[in-house]
Design a protein around this motif. Structure first.
Motif, PDB file in Angstrom:
ATOM      1  N   PHE A 139      10.936  -1.679  -7.163  1.00  0.00           N
ATOM      2  CA  PHE A 139      10.089  -0.603  -6.632  1.00  0.00           C
ATOM      3  C   PHE A 139      10.684  -0.072  -5.346  1.00  0.00           C
ATOM      4  CE2 PHE A 139       7.135  -2.601  -9.449  1.00  0.00           C
ATOM      5  CZ  PHE A 139       6.147  -1.673  -9.742  1.00  0.00           C
ATOM      6  N   ASN A 140      10.724   1.251  -5.209  1.00  0.00           N
ATOM      7  CA  ASN A 140      11.147   1.904  -3.971  1.00  0.00           C
ATOM      8  C   ASN A 140      10.024   2.801  -3.496  1.00  0.00           C
ATOM      9  OD1 ASN A 140      13.651   0.676  -4.076  1.00  0.00           O
ATOM     10  ND2 ASN A 140      14.639   2.419  -5.054  1.00  0.00           N
ATOM     11  N   LYS A 141       9.829   2.845  -2.179  1.00  0.00           N
ATOM     12  CA  LYS A 141       8.774   3.645  -1.567  1.00  0.00           C
ATOM     13  C   LYS A 141       9.040   5.129  -1.842  1.00  0.00           C
ATOM     14  CE  LYS A 141       5.343   3.418   1.550  1.00  0.00           C
ATOM     15  NZ  LYS A 141       4.292   2.449   1.632  1.00  0.00           N
ATOM     16  N   GLY A 192      -5.691   1.397  -7.821  1.00  0.00           N
ATOM     17  CA  GLY A 192      -4.546   2.289  -7.833  1.00  0.00           C
ATOM     18  C   GLY A 192      -4.409   2.968  -9.174  1.00  0.00           C
ATOM     19  N   GLU A 193      -3.237   3.513  -9.380  1.00  0.00           N
ATOM     20  CA  GLU A 193      -2.943   4.180 -10.644  1.00  0.00           C
ATOM     21  C   GLU A 193      -1.447   4.183 -10.866  1.00  0.00           C
ATOM     22  OE1 GLU A 193      -3.281   8.744  -9.079  1.00  0.00           O
ATOM     23  OE2 GLU A 193      -5.138   7.654  -9.451  1.00  0.00           O
ATOM     24  N   MET A 194      -1.081   4.347 -12.119  1.00  0.00           N
ATOM     25  CA  MET A 194       0.340   4.410 -12.472  1.00  0.00           C
ATOM     26  C   MET A 194       0.519   5.419 -13.590  1.00  0.00           C
ATOM     27  SD  MET A 194       0.740   3.039 -15.742  1.00  0.00           S
ATOM     28  CE  MET A 194       2.461   2.656 -15.775  1.00  0.00           C
ATOM     29  N   CYS A 218      11.440   2.725 -20.162  1.00  0.00           N
ATOM     30  CA  CYS A 218      10.519   3.850 -19.939  1.00  0.00           C
ATOM     31  C   CYS A 218       9.778   3.704 -18.613  1.00  0.00           C
ATOM     32  CB  CYS A 218       9.512   3.946 -21.079  1.00  0.00           C
ATOM     33  SG  CYS A 218      10.264   4.479 -22.638  1.00  0.00           S
ATOM     34  N   PHE A 219       9.812   2.516 -18.030  1.00  0.00           N
ATOM     35  CA  PHE A 219       9.160   2.305 -16.739  1.00  0.00           C
ATOM     36  C   PHE A 219      10.032   2.791 -15.581  1.00  0.00           C
ATOM     37  CE2 PHE A 219       6.350  -0.063 -19.311  1.00  0.00           C
ATOM     38  CZ  PHE A 219       5.147  -0.102 -18.622  1.00  0.00           C
ATOM     39  N   GLU A 220      11.325   2.994 -15.825  1.00  0.00           N
ATOM     40  CA  GLU A 220      12.183   3.532 -14.773  1.00  0.00           C
ATOM     41  C   GLU A 220      11.733   4.954 -14.460  1.00  0.00           C
ATOM     42  OE1 GLU A 220      16.196   2.968 -16.198  1.00  0.00           O
ATOM     43  OE2 GLU A 220      16.147   0.837 -15.655  1.00  0.00           O
ATOM     44  N   GLY A 221      11.502   5.216 -13.184  1.00  0.00           N
ATOM     45  CA  GLY A 221      11.004   6.523 -12.755  1.00  0.00           C
ATOM     46  C   GLY A 221       9.488   6.630 -12.772  1.00  0.00           C
ATOM     47  N   SER A 222       8.796   5.589 -13.253  1.00  0.00           N
ATOM     48  CA  SER A 222       7.330   5.647 -13.273  1.00  0.00           C
ATOM     49  C   SER A 222       6.790   5.636 -11.851  1.00  0.00           C
ATOM     50  CB  SER A 222       6.747   4.483 -14.080  1.00  0.00           C
ATOM     51  OG  SER A 222       7.074   3.238 -13.492  1.00  0.00           O
ATOM     52  N   THR A 223       5.632   6.258 -11.670  1.00  0.00           N
ATOM     53  CA  THR A 223       5.014   6.362 -10.352  1.00  0.00           C
ATOM     54  C   THR A 223       3.810   5.436 -10.263  1.00  0.00           C
ATOM     55  OG1 THR A 223       3.704   8.258 -11.094  1.00  0.00           O
ATOM     56  CG2 THR A 223       5.797   8.746 -10.010  1.00  0.00           C
ATOM     57  N   TRP A 224       3.664   4.815  -9.102  1.00  0.00           N
ATOM     58  CA  TRP A 224       2.605   3.844  -8.868  1.00  0.00           C
ATOM     59  C   TRP A 224       1.967   4.126  -7.519  1.00  0.00           C
ATOM     60  CZ3 TRP A 224       1.881  -0.606 -12.140  1.00  0.00           C
ATOM     61  CH2 TRP A 224       2.773  -0.646 -13.221  1.00  0.00           C
ATOM     62  N   LYS A 225       0.649   4.099  -7.491  1.00  0.00           N
ATOM     63  CA  LYS A 225      -0.086   4.248  -6.233  1.00  0.00           C
ATOM     64  C   LYS A 225      -0.926   2.991  -6.061  1.00  0.00           C
ATOM     65  CE  LYS A 225      -3.318   7.155  -3.745  1.00  0.00           C
ATOM     66  NZ  LYS A 225      -4.065   8.425  -3.766  1.00  0.00           N
ATOM     67  N   LYS A 228       0.838  -1.209   0.000  1.00  0.00           N
ATOM     68  CA  LYS A 228       0.000   0.000   0.000  1.00  0.00           C
ATOM     69  C   LYS A 228       0.873   1.259   0.000  1.00  0.00           C
ATOM     70  CE  LYS A 228      -1.798   1.338   3.886  1.00  0.00           C
ATOM     71  NZ  LYS A 228      -2.609   1.396   5.101  1.00  0.00           N
ATOM     72  N   GLY A 229       0.472   2.248  -0.791  1.00  0.00           N
ATOM     73  CA  GLY A 229       1.170   3.523  -0.789  1.00  0.00           C
ATOM     74  C   GLY A 229       1.677   3.935  -2.160  1.00  0.00           C
ATOM     75  N   ASN A 230       2.585   4.893  -2.142  1.00  0.00           N
ATOM     76  CA  ASN A 230       3.163   5.454  -3.368  1.00  0.00           C
ATOM     77  C   ASN A 230       4.563   4.887  -3.578  1.00  0.00           C
ATOM     78  OD1 ASN A 230       0.931   7.188  -3.879  1.00  0.00           O
ATOM     79  ND2 ASN A 230       1.678   8.521  -2.257  1.00  0.00           N
ATOM     80  N   TRP A 231       4.819   4.458  -4.823  1.00  0.00           N
ATOM     81  CA  TRP A 231       6.073   3.804  -5.169  1.00  0.00           C
ATOM     82  C   TRP A 231       6.599   4.339  -6.497  1.00  0.00           C
ATOM     83  CZ3 TRP A 231       8.047   0.011  -1.883  1.00  0.00           C
ATOM     84  CH2 TRP A 231       7.176  -0.419  -0.874  1.00  0.00           C
TER      85      TRP A 231
END
Length: 158
Positions: A154-156, A79-81, A64-71, A36-39
């Motif tokens: 993935f990093n928090k 969630g969303e990305m 292109c997925f490097e640096g992408s944001t995921w919730k 759970k959370g933002n990654w």
């Protein structure tokens, strides 16, 4: 030279994983709540990355997925990305996801106006090295006739 070109083209086309049927299964709530959370995806790695281009999730080049944001919202599996890297096509989507009892991460990208239960296709990846601050999703795809792991680190985020 022709043979090398043919092998390279075959490997490029074989380096895309298509969505698979996703069946409902029991959920691993402990693993799911920990996600759970933002990654942010810090890196995408795989053997042969200097030779092969991988299209992740049938969307864009894996880099292109490097640096992408995921919730990830765990209480309703939504969630969303967003892909945000310069020189890459921008993309954003709502998602449905869960971690099943087998330690697999099941992911669906939701098209505008389509409910998740109507979508029968998704992606199944393995969860690894899960901590409070990071986790990995590992996809196993065929590259040039050899099964290869693609690792999404993935990093928090704050």
């Amino acid at each position: 030279m022709k043979k090398l070109l043919l092998v390279s083209l075959l490997a490029f086309f074989a380096a895309c994983k298509t969505p698979a049927p996703v069946a409902a299964t029991s959920v691993d709530r402990k693993s799911q709540v920990a996600i759970k959370g933002n990654w942010t995806i810090a890196s995408v790695t795989y053997a042969g990355s200097d030779m092969f281009k991988i299209t992740s999730f049938d969307l864009a080049d894996s880099k292109c997925f490097e640096g992408s944001t995921w919730k990830f919202i765990s209480n309703n599996d939504s969630g969303e990305m967003a892909l945000t890297q310069a020189n890459c096509t921008s993309f954003a989507s709502k998602i449905k996801w869960y971690v099943n009892k087998d330690g697999q991460f099941v992911l669906k990208f939701l098209a505008e106006g389509v409910k998740a239960k109507k979508m029968q296709q998704g992606y199944i990846l393995n969860v690894a090295d899960q901590t409070a601050e990071s986790f990995k999703l590992i996809d196993n795809i065929n590259i040039g006739g050899k099964m290869t792991n693609i690792v999404y680190q993935f990093n928090k985020s704050n």
